[in-house]
Design a protein around this motif. Structure first.
Motif, mmCIF file in Angstrom:
data_model
loop_
_atom_site.group_PDB
_atom_site.id
_atom_site.type_symbol
_atom_site.label_atom_id
_atom_site.label_comp_id
_atom_site.label_asym_id
_atom_site.label_seq_id
_atom_site.Cartn_x
_atom_site.Cartn_y
_atom_site.Cartn_z
ATOM 1 N N THR A 122 13.143 -9.552 5.906
ATOM 2 C CA THR A 122 13.713 -8.946 7.117
ATOM 3 C C THR A 122 12.962 -7.664 7.421
ATOM 4 O O THR A 122 12.814 -6.800 6.547
ATOM 5 N N PHE A 123 12.478 -7.523 8.670
ATOM 6 C CA PHE A 123 11.757 -6.309 9.055
ATOM 7 C C PHE A 123 12.156 -5.887 10.458
ATOM 8 O O PHE A 123 12.716 -6.668 11.240
ATOM 9 N N ASN A 124 11.886 -4.644 10.764
ATOM 10 C CA ASN A 124 12.063 -4.134 12.126
ATOM 11 C C ASN A 124 10.920 -3.174 12.440
ATOM 12 O O ASN A 124 10.021 -2.978 11.621
ATOM 13 N N LEU A 125 10.968 -2.596 13.620
ATOM 14 C CA LEU A 125 9.880 -1.736 14.072
ATOM 15 C C LEU A 125 10.420 -0.317 14.243
ATOM 16 O O LEU A 125 11.338 -0.088 15.031
ATOM 17 N N THR A 126 9.870 0.613 13.485
ATOM 18 C CA THR A 126 10.296 2.009 13.579
ATOM 19 C C THR A 126 9.130 2.920 13.990
ATOM 20 O O THR A 126 9.262 3.729 14.901
ATOM 21 N N ASP A 127 7.998 2.782 13.324
ATOM 22 C CA ASP A 127 6.820 3.596 13.659
ATOM 23 C C ASP A 127 6.009 2.854 14.728
ATOM 24 O O ASP A 127 5.032 2.168 14.443
ATOM 25 N N TYR A 128 6.450 2.996 15.992
ATOM 26 C CA TYR A 128 5.855 2.199 17.055
ATOM 27 C C TYR A 128 4.409 2.596 17.346
ATOM 28 O O TYR A 128 3.601 1.760 17.772
ATOM 29 N N LYS A 129 4.034 3.831 17.106
ATOM 30 C CA LYS A 129 2.648 4.242 17.362
ATOM 31 C C LYS A 129 1.688 3.544 16.397
ATOM 32 O O LYS A 129 0.612 3.095 16.805
ATOM 33 N N SER A 130 2.081 3.449 15.115
ATOM 34 C CA SER A 130 1.250 2.728 14.151
ATOM 35 C C SER A 130 1.202 1.241 14.503
ATOM 36 O O SER A 130 0.157 0.593 14.383
ATOM 37 N N PHE A 131 2.329 0.704 14.940
ATOM 38 C CA PHE A 131 2.368 -0.704 15.316
ATOM 39 C C PHE A 131 1.410 -0.988 16.475
ATOM 40 O O PHE A 131 0.682 -1.988 16.475
ATOM 41 N N ILE A 132 1.396 -0.104 17.475
ATOM 42 C CA ILE A 132 0.527 -0.302 18.637
ATOM 43 C C ILE A 132 -0.943 -0.214 18.234
ATOM 44 O O ILE A 132 -1.788 -0.948 18.743
ATOM 45 N N LYS A 133 -1.264 0.675 17.279
ATOM 46 C CA LYS A 133 -2.650 0.796 16.825
ATOM 47 C C LYS A 133 -3.110 -0.450 16.075
ATOM 48 O O LYS A 133 -4.266 -0.838 16.154
ATOM 49 N N LEU A 134 -2.189 -1.079 15.345
ATOM 50 C CA LEU A 134 -2.551 -2.210 14.495
ATOM 51 C C LEU A 134 -2.490 -3.553 15.218
ATOM 52 O O LEU A 134 -3.061 -4.541 14.739
ATOM 53 N N ASN A 135 -1.793 -3.617 16.343
ATOM 54 C CA ASN A 135 -1.575 -4.914 17.003
ATOM 55 C C ASN A 135 -1.897 -4.826 18.498
ATOM 56 O O ASN A 135 -1.571 -3.833 19.153
ATOM 57 N N ARG A 136 -2.511 -5.873 19.011
ATOM 58 C CA ARG A 136 -2.778 -5.963 20.449
ATOM 59 C C ARG A 136 -1.503 -6.396 21.161
ATOM 60 O O ARG A 136 -0.958 -7.470 20.889
ATOM 61 N N LEU A 137 -1.027 -5.557 22.052
ATOM 62 C CA LEU A 137 0.197 -5.880 22.767
ATOM 63 C C LEU A 137 -0.027 -6.919 23.855
ATOM 64 O O LEU A 137 0.888 -7.687 24.179
ATOM 65 N N ILE A 138 -1.248 -6.934 24.417
ATOM 66 C CA ILE A 138 -1.525 -7.911 25.451
ATOM 67 C C ILE A 138 -1.462 -9.310 24.848
ATOM 68 O O ILE A 138 -2.025 -9.591 23.800
ATOM 69 N N ASN A 139 -0.716 -10.173 25.484
ATOM 70 C CA ASN A 139 -0.514 -11.548 25.013
ATOM 71 C C ASN A 139 0.079 -11.597 23.608
ATOM 72 O O ASN A 139 -0.200 -12.514 22.830
ATOM 73 N N PHE A 140 0.903 -10.571 23.273
ATOM 74 C CA PHE A 140 1.523 -10.559 21.947
ATOM 75 C C PHE A 140 2.450 -11.758 21.806
ATOM 76 O O PHE A 140 3.287 -12.035 22.678
ATOM 77 N N ASP A 141 2.309 -12.463 20.668
ATOM 78 C CA ASP A 141 3.111 -13.651 20.416
ATOM 79 C C ASP A 141 3.882 -13.429 19.114
ATOM 80 O O ASP A 141 3.276 -13.323 18.043
ATOM 81 N N LEU A 142 5.201 -13.350 19.216
ATOM 82 C CA LEU A 142 6.012 -13.066 18.032
ATOM 83 C C LEU A 142 5.873 -14.153 16.981
ATOM 84 O O LEU A 142 5.803 -13.861 15.778
ATOM 85 N N GLU A 143 5.816 -15.392 17.406
ATOM 86 C CA GLU A 143 5.717 -16.495 16.441
ATOM 87 C C GLU A 143 4.408 -16.417 15.656
ATOM 88 O O GLU A 143 4.394 -16.601 14.439
ATOM 89 N N ALA A 144 3.319 -16.108 16.347
ATOM 90 C CA ALA A 144 2.038 -15.960 15.663
ATOM 91 C C ALA A 144 2.054 -14.762 14.717
ATOM 92 O O ALA A 144 1.492 -14.803 13.615
ATOM 93 N N PHE A 145 2.722 -13.686 15.166
ATOM 94 C CA PHE A 145 2.830 -12.492 14.325
ATOM 95 C C PHE A 145 3.634 -12.789 13.061
ATOM 96 O O PHE A 145 3.270 -12.368 11.952
ATOM 97 N N GLN A 146 4.725 -13.536 13.198
ATOM 98 C CA GLN A 146 5.525 -13.915 12.040
ATOM 99 C C GLN A 146 4.732 -14.799 11.086
ATOM 100 O O GLN A 146 4.868 -14.683 9.864
ATOM 101 N N THR A 147 3.916 -15.678 11.651
ATOM 102 C CA THR A 147 3.100 -16.547 10.807
ATOM 103 C C THR A 147 2.107 -15.738 9.980
ATOM 104 O O THR A 147 1.876 -16.024 8.793
ATOM 105 N N GLN A 148 1.518 -14.700 10.582
ATOM 106 C CA GLN A 148 0.599 -13.839 9.845
ATOM 107 C C GLN A 148 1.303 -13.171 8.659
ATOM 108 O O GLN A 148 0.782 -13.138 7.532
ATOM 109 N N ILE A 149 2.496 -12.631 8.914
ATOM 110 C CA ILE A 149 3.239 -11.968 7.840
ATOM 111 C C ILE A 149 3.663 -12.980 6.780
ATOM 112 O O ILE A 149 3.588 -12.710 5.568
ATOM 113 N N LYS A 150 4.096 -14.148 7.212
ATOM 114 C CA LYS A 150 4.543 -15.181 6.275
ATOM 115 C C LYS A 150 3.408 -15.606 5.347
ATOM 116 O O LYS A 150 3.590 -15.724 4.124
ATOM 117 N N ASP A 151 2.227 -15.850 5.902
ATOM 118 C CA ASP A 151 1.079 -16.230 5.077
ATOM 119 C C ASP A 151 0.741 -15.129 4.077
ATOM 120 O O ASP A 151 0.379 -15.407 2.919
#
Length: 430
Positions: free
Chosen positions: A145-174
Motif C-alpha cells: 500500500t502506497f500513497n503520494l506525499t512528496d509530490y515534487k520528487s514524484f514529478i521529477k521521477l515520473n512523466r506526468l504526460i500520458n501517465f498510466d496508473l496501471e503501468a506505474f503499478q506494474t513497474q512497482i510490482k515487478d
C-alpha cells in the motif's frame, strides 16, 4: 454551453477541475487526446479553478528559460488571476490585454488516496545453511500500500504526460517481486531462521522486508510506502527436498531430546549412588568430593562419546556427514560444560568449613527487652554491674525466659577474681 468560443481565441471554459474518482495523476484536457493540439492547453485568463481537499493542481508553463511550475494545493476554488498565480504576470500581460488565452498543461494529483498492489512471488528455492544441497521451493504473497506525499520528487521521477496508473503499478510490482525474492533467499543465513520455520516467522520476515524495501521504493518511484503485508509464505510440502529436510530436522530434534534425557538419567543415578557412598563414609570421608567429581566426569565423558554418533546420518547423498547432528552435539556439549562448572562449584562450596554460629542472648531489664548480646558483651555488662545473676535471659532454643544464675554457661561471667585464700590452720590446744 460550448467549451470553446472564437476558434481564433483558444479555449473559453468555465471551470478547470478533475472529475475522476479513482486516479493518481489526471491531465485536464477539454477535448482531444493529450498534447494533440495547442488549443487543448489554451487557458483563458479569468477562468475558474477548483481543487478538492487532498488534491493538487500543477500548472506547467513554457517560457524562454524553460518549464515553470505552479502548485495549488486544495481545497481551492477561485478565479485564475496574476495575484493568485504570480508566474502568470510574465505570460498574461499587455500583449494579450488580459483577455487572450495562454498555454499551460494542468495536472491533478491525488494526495489523499491509497493505492494497493497485490503481488505474488512464484516458487523459488531457499536453502537451509545446514543443508545447502536441499533447495526447498518457496512462494510469497502479499499486498503493498502506497500513497503520494512528496509530490515534487514524484514529478521529477515520473512523466506526468500520458501517465498510466496501471503501468506505474506494474513497474512497482515487478520491482518488489524481484527484491522480496532476493531478501527471503538470504533470510535463513542472515537472520538465522531455519527454512522449516519461515512460515512461523512471517511477522519477523515482514518487518525485515519492509525495512529494506521502503527506502528504495521512495527513492526510485517517489511514493510513500505506507504498508507491506506479507500474508503467506508457502513451502512446497510435496517436493522431495522438503520431505527430506523435514525428516532430517525431526530426526535431529529427537536425538537431541533423547541425548539430554539419557545424560540427565545417568547423571542422576550416579549422583544418588555417590551420595549413598558419602553417607557410608560419614565425616571421615575427606576425599569424598574428589571421588564425586571423578565419577561425574566419567559419566559426562561417556555421554560425550555417544554424542559423536549424532554427526552421521545418511541424508541420501552418501556422505554420511550430518551438520545438524554436529550442531546438536555442540549444543549438548555446552550443557555438559555447564554441568562440569556446577560440579566444581559444588565441590568448592562443600570443602569450605561452615562458619560457627555466635551465641546471643536477650536480657529483660525493667520489663524491657535488650539485645541480642554476645557472651563477651554480657561479660562487660556484668563487670560494670549492668547485668547480674538476677536478670532474666533468653536465647534461641530456650522454651522460656530463665534467671541468669540458672544458665550454666553464664555463671562464669559473674566471677571477677580468684576465690578467697584458705583460712590459716588452728593453733594446737595446750
Amino acid at each position: 454551453m460550448g467549451i470553446f468560443g472564437n476558434k481564433n481565441e483558444g479555449g473559453l471554459m468555465d471551470v478547470i477541475r478533475c472529475e475522476e474518482q479513482e486516479y493518481l495523476v489526471h491531465k485536464w484536457t477539454p477535448s482531444g487526446g493529450a498534447n494533440t493540439t495547442k488549443k487543448e492547453n489554451a487557458i483563458r485568463y479569468g477562468s475558474r479553478l477548483r481543487v478538492k481537499d487532498g488534491e493538487l493542481a500543477v500548472f506547467f508553463y513554457q517560457q524562454n528559460e524553460g518549464i515553470i511550475q505552479d502548485f495549488i494545493i486544495g481545497p481551492y476554488d477561485g478565479i485564475i488571476k496574476t495575484a493568485n498565480f504570480p508566474v502568470l504576470t510574465s505570460i498574461v500581460g499587455a500583449a494579450f490585454g488580459g483577455e487572450s488565452p495562454f498555454q499551460a498543461e494542468i495536472y491533478f494529483i491525488n494526495l489523499s488516496g491509497n493505492i494497493q498492489i497485490k503481488f505474488g512471488v512464484p516458487y523459488f528455492d531457499v536453502f537451509d545453511p545446514r543443508f545447502m544441497d536441499l533447495g526447498v521451493p518457496c512462494a510469497v504473497r502479499g499486498t503493498l500500500t502506497f500513497n503520494l506525499t512528496d509530490y515534487k520528487s514524484f514529478i521529477k521521477l515520473n512523466r506526468l504526460i500520458n501517465f498510466d496508473l496501471e503501468a506505474f503499478q506494474t513497474q512497482i510490482k515487478d520491482f518488489i517481486i524481484r527484491k522480496i525474492k532476493a531478501i527471503v533467499i538470504n533470510i535463513p543465513t542472515e537472520a538465522g531462521i531455519p527454512v522449516m520455520q519461515l512460515e512461523r516467522k512471517i511477522d519477523d520476515i515482514n518487518a525485515l522486508v519492509k525495512t529494506k524495501l521502503q527506502p528504495e521504493i521512495e527513492s526510485d518511484f517517489g511514493v510513500n510506502m505506507k504498508r507491506l503485508d506479507i500474508n503467506a509464505i508457502e513451502l512446497n510440502e510435496e517436493h522431495p527436498h522438503y520431505l527430506q529436510l523435514k525428516g532430517a530436522t525431526v530426526d535431529q530434534q529427537t536425538k537431541f531430546i533423547e541425548a539430554q534425557t539419557d545424560i540427565g538419567i545417568t547423571n542422576l543415578d550416579e549422583t544418588m549412588r555417590i551420595q549413598r557412598k558419602g553417607m557410608e563414609l560419614g565425616v571421615e570421608g575427606q576425599n569424598f568430593n574428589v571421588h564425586q567429581l571423578n565419577q561425574q566426569t566419567e559419566v559426562l565423558k561417556a555421554a560425550a562419546e555417544n554424542l559423536g554418533k549424532m554427526s552421521h546420518v545418511d541424508l541420501g547423498g552418501g556422505t554420511g556427514m550430518n551438520p545438524a547432528g554436529m550442531m546438536a552435539g555442540m549444543a549438548i556439549g555446552g550443557q555438559m560444560g555447564g554441568q562440569m562448572a556446577g560440579m566444581m562449584g559444588n565441590m568448592n562450596q562443600q570443602s569450605t568449613p561452615p562458619t560457627p554460629q555466635t551465641i546471643q542472648y536477650l536480657i529483660a531489664i525493667d520489663g524491657k527487652q535488650s539485645g541480642p548480646h554476645t557472651i563477651p558483651q554480657l561479660q562487660q555488662f556484668a563487670q560494670t554491674g549492668q547485668f547480674t545473676k538476677a536478670h532474666y535471659v533468653w536465647k534461641q532454643g530456650m522454651s522460656a525466659w530463665e534467671i541468669a544464675e540458672n544458665v550454666p554457661e553464664l555463671l562464669t561471667l559473674f566471677s571477677f577474681g580468684p576465690p578467697p585464700p584458705p583460712s590459716p590452720p588452728s593453733a594446737p590446744t595446750q
